[in-house]
Write a protein that holds these residues in place. Structure first.
Motif, PDB file in Angstrom:
ATOM      1  N   GLU A 299       0.852  -1.189   0.000  1.00  0.00           N
ATOM      2  CA  GLU A 299       0.000   0.000   0.000  1.00  0.00           C
ATOM      3  C   GLU A 299       0.889   1.239   0.000  1.00  0.00           C
ATOM      4  OE1 GLU A 299      -3.941   1.028   2.378  1.00  0.00           O
ATOM      5  OE2 GLU A 299      -2.177   1.386   3.637  1.00  0.00           O
TER       6      GLU A 299
ATOM      7  N   ARG B 201     -11.586   2.658  -4.663  1.00  0.00           N
ATOM      8  CA  ARG B 201     -11.177   2.146  -3.348  1.00  0.00           C
ATOM      9  C   ARG B 201     -11.540   3.147  -2.253  1.00  0.00           C
ATOM     10  NH1 ARG B 201      -7.185  -1.268  -1.108  1.00  0.00           N
ATOM     11  NH2 ARG B 201      -7.327  -1.071   1.162  1.00  0.00           N
TER      12      ARG B 201
ATOM     13  N   GLU C 204      -8.825   2.807  -9.917  1.00  0.00           N
ATOM     14  CA  GLU C 204      -8.823   1.877  -8.788  1.00  0.00           C
ATOM     15  C   GLU C 204      -8.578   2.584  -7.464  1.00  0.00           C
ATOM     16  OE1 GLU C 204      -4.558   1.350 -10.510  1.00  0.00           O
ATOM     17  OE2 GLU C 204      -6.569   1.890 -11.210  1.00  0.00           O
TER      18      GLU C 204
ATOM     19  N   GLN D 130     -14.503  -3.672  -3.865  1.00  0.00           N
ATOM     20  CA  GLN D 130     -13.908  -2.344  -3.629  1.00  0.00           C
ATOM     21  C   GLN D 130     -13.858  -1.537  -4.921  1.00  0.00           C
ATOM     22  OE1 GLN D 130     -10.287  -3.904  -1.616  1.00  0.00           O
ATOM     23  NE2 GLN D 130     -10.932  -2.634   0.112  1.00  0.00           N
ATOM     24  N   GLU D 131     -14.999  -1.549  -5.640  1.00  0.00           N
ATOM     25  CA  GLU D 131     -15.076  -0.883  -6.933  1.00  0.00           C
ATOM     26  C   GLU D 131     -16.308   0.014  -7.037  1.00  0.00           C
ATOM     27  OE1 GLU D 131     -12.875  -4.665  -9.155  1.00  0.00           O
ATOM     28  OE2 GLU D 131     -14.959  -4.203  -9.633  1.00  0.00           O
TER      29      GLU D 131
ATOM     30  N   THR E 178     -15.297   3.235  -1.778  1.00  0.00           N
ATOM     31  CA  THR E 178     -15.745   2.028  -1.085  1.00  0.00           C
ATOM     32  C   THR E 178     -15.394   2.072   0.395  1.00  0.00           C
ATOM     33  OG1 THR E 178     -15.444   0.752  -3.129  1.00  0.00           O
ATOM     34  CG2 THR E 178     -15.672  -0.497  -1.088  1.00  0.00           C
ATOM     35  N   ASP E 179     -14.247   2.645   0.726  1.00  0.00           N
ATOM     36  CA  ASP E 179     -13.878   2.772   2.139  1.00  0.00           C
ATOM     37  C   ASP E 179     -14.953   3.522   2.921  1.00  0.00           C
ATOM     38  OD1 ASP E 179     -11.527   1.417   1.776  1.00  0.00           O
ATOM     39  OD2 ASP E 179     -10.247   3.191   1.746  1.00  0.00           O
TER      40      ASP E 179
ATOM     41  N   ASN F 136     -10.977  -8.032  -5.786  1.00  0.00           N
ATOM     42  CA  ASN F 136     -10.861  -6.852  -6.634  1.00  0.00           C
ATOM     43  C   ASN F 136     -10.463  -7.274  -8.054  1.00  0.00           C
ATOM     44  OD1 ASN F 136      -8.667  -4.683  -7.742  1.00  0.00           O
ATOM     45  ND2 ASN F 136     -10.390  -3.674  -6.757  1.00  0.00           N
TER      46      ASN F 136
END
Length: 613
Positions: free
Chosen positions: A69, A313, A309, A352-353, A316-317, A527
């Motif tokens: 990350e 992400r 992406e 997560q999209e 989605t968080d 993902n």
């Protein structure tokens, strides 16, 4: 934190790996053979830091396997990197210090090319230098006023009036719309602007009657900027001229207006701010006020140059945080759960999209000791969370695939039976359900309830060739919108006539392909991009095929996001329906090429051809 060297791999395997990674695949064999021994193998533990922002970089990092990350100066995740992804080059080419921070999110093995060797390679190999110089930075372009345009910030539906309206009438308009200015127009052309300061300093201070026409105190022919002006142009103009409102005009037509408040809001909104506010909220209504900012966030992230992406992400968080906060509030209202449970998301949230258009897809796994008597509690919990998600803009699933449906709120053993039945008897409904459920991702509760289920499902599914064949057939039902003679096959009738469905005919075909590769290679990632990367690493798809498909997916997904951002800028609700006429010839050509790549991969999969050559 310390980074340890791991057991070396053979030079042959290392060369084979590098040959599957761009730009090393462009090197002559003898150059690659000489380069391979210079890479150091590093073993990184989960959550272990690789480097911090501003730290001197040891060299260029390449992910052999695992996940990394990358975060910016605010600690915000800007990239999730998997096998065959490089990072650190931005710092190496800009002074040798890290422009971001990086840490492993799973057990990871990295290949480190020391800085001196990286510099030498950049000087010796023009192809490598061009690749790393032209690559998009690890992080997004700064999400500030230097990278956005006026059209990204402006209110797209400015309130207007005619020059003959009375000042009292204009003031009533401002009160009604809670604004501090009104634009004066004639046939959509801007004639002037009236602000609350004009009313105070020109009308009230001079003692003019309220019936005075707006034309007498407005600022005629005010400064305006085109939609293409950058945000800093707006700020500089406001500061230089001591004004707080700037109309946006194109070809003489009023397109929008920007106020100082708009600038402040644009700079202030971030996913971290929204997550923080949601985590403190005491009701779904409070959270709904926060999630109402998601469209603005999407526009800012897209305008800032973030990859699709990263945008999805971060969005989605926010949904994950809403869900967990609702679970906490539900338990506060209902009391502690009688047995352990796990709330999971599927669909776009599971992968997560999520974009600016999302419904909810979720389910509950209960511990096997759950009894019939316990269902009343979990039914109430599910209703509380699903109702809260709906209030926050994550509308109820049209197919009722939600934890509020008793079918999707069952003990672990029932879920094992579900997966077993779908795999052994792949009827059409089972194929559809399996497609959804293989995108499951735990959100809140006892995560241990999912561990065995996930591994067992992947193993059983990949071992059953008939099931995989049925899933493959089901996955090929969504096809790219390709017509004859290099044209697009647009929707022929109805509300969205002459548009492309960028969801069902755009990203979904790639999502389906990624899921099949994951099943074939027992890849736990959900993902889509992670599945494609892992599928290439596992040999389920050739390196060249994976690169082509990921490039195609990136273009399709990015185009979809930019379309949604454009709609939001215009004050419209985001959707997935893009008119080809809205694209330039260049954009249409490249989008069609991307669809051709997806169609080619579908065709190969459908005919059982190997993509390993």
């Amino acid at each position: 934190m310390p980074i340890s060297e791991t057991k070396p791999i053979s030079e042959t395997d290392l060369i084979r790996f590098l040959a599957s990674v761009h730009p090393y695949d462009s090197l002559d064999p003898e150059v690659l053979q000489a380069l391979a021994p210079k890479f150091q193998l590093l073993s990184i533990e989960p959550c272990e830091k690789i480097y911090d922002l501003g730290q001197a970089l040891a060299g260029l990092y390449l992910v052999h396997h695992g996940e990394v990350e990358v975060t910016d100066e605010n600690g915000m995740a800007i990239s999730i990197l998997g096998p065959r992804n490089s990072f650190g080059e931005r710092g190496l080419t800009r002074g040798g210090r890290a422009a971001t921070s990086a840490q492993a999110t799973a057990a990871t093995v990295l290949l480190l090319l020391p800085r001196a060797d990286f510099d030498a390679l950049m000087q010796a190999e023009a192809k490598v230098a061009r690749f790393f110089d032209r690559r998009r930075p690890e992080g997004p372009k700064q999400n500030g006023l230097t990278t956005c345009r006026a059209e990204d910030i402006m209110a797209a539906t400015p309130v207007t009036c005619s020059a003959g309206l009375t000042c009292q009438g204009a003031a009533q308009l401002m009160r009604q719309h809670h604004i501090s200015s009104v634009c004066i127009t004639s046939d959509e052309s801007l004639e002037g602007i009236l602000t609350t300061r004009d009313l105070t300093e020109k009308l009230l201070a001079e003692g003019l009657p309220f019936s005075t026409p707006v034309s007498q105190i407005m600022t005629p022919d005010p400064l305006s900027l085109p939609p293409s002006a950058i945000g800093s142009d707006v700020l500089h103009a406001m500061m230089e001229r001591h004004i707080g409102h700037i109309p946006v005009v194109q070809n003489g037509k009023l397109m929008g207006i920007i106020t100082q408040t708009d600038l402040t809001r644009f700079q202030a909104v971030s996913s971290a701010e929204l997550v923080s506010a949601i985590a403190r909220a005491e009701s779904a209504a409070e959270m709904a006020k926060v999630t109402a900012e998601i469209p603005r966030l999407l526009v800012q992230l897209v305008a800032g140059g973030n990859r699709h992406e990263v945008v999805t992400r971060l969005i989605t968080d926010i949904a994950d945080t809403v869900t967990r906060r609702l679970l906490t509030l539900a338990e506060a209202k209902l009391g502690p759960a009688p047995v352990p449970y796990l709330w999971l998301a599927c669909g776009s949230q599971g992968r997560q999209e999520q974009t600016g258009v999302s419904d909810q897809d979720n389910c509950l796994i209960l511990a096997d000791e759950a009894t019939v008597e316990h269902d009343a509690y979990f039914a109430a919990l599910a209703d509380f969370v699903c109702d809260g998600l709906n209030a926050c803009g994550y509308v109820y699933c049209p197919g009722d695939m939600m934890a509020s449906n008793p079918r999707w709120r069952q003990p672990l053993q029932v879920w094992r039976d579900y997966f077993g039945s779908w795999i052994t008897k792949p009827v059409p409904e089972a194929q559809m359900l399996a497609s959804v459920m293989f995108d499951l991702r735990p959100i809140g509760g006892d995560y241990a309830l999912f561990d065995g289920l996930e591994a067992q499902g992947l193993e059983s599914a990949s071992d059953n060739s008939i099931f995989v064949a049925h899933m493959t057939s089901n996955a090929l039902k969504h096809t790219p919108p390709l017509g004859l003679l290099r044209g697009f096959a647009t929707i022929r009738s109805g509300e969205h006539r002459n548009t492309l469905d960028m969801k069902h005919n755009g990203v979904v075909p790639v999502t389906d392909l990624g899921r099949i590769y994951a099943l074939q290679a027992r890849i736990p990632a959900v993902n889509t991009r992670a599945r494609l990367e892992a599928g290439a690493a596992a040999g389920a798809i050739s390196p060249s095929g994976a690169r082509d498909l990921m490039d195609a997916y990136d273009l399709i997904a990015q185009t979809r996001l930019e379309h949604q951002a454009d709609l939001i800028r215009r004050g419209e609700a985001p959707d997935n329906y893009l008119a080809p006429s809205a694209l330039s010839d260049f954009e249409r050509s490249h989008l069609r090429d991307a669809f051709v790549v997806v169609k080619t991969m579908q065709s190969a999969l459908g005919h059982g051809k190997s993509m390993l050559s």
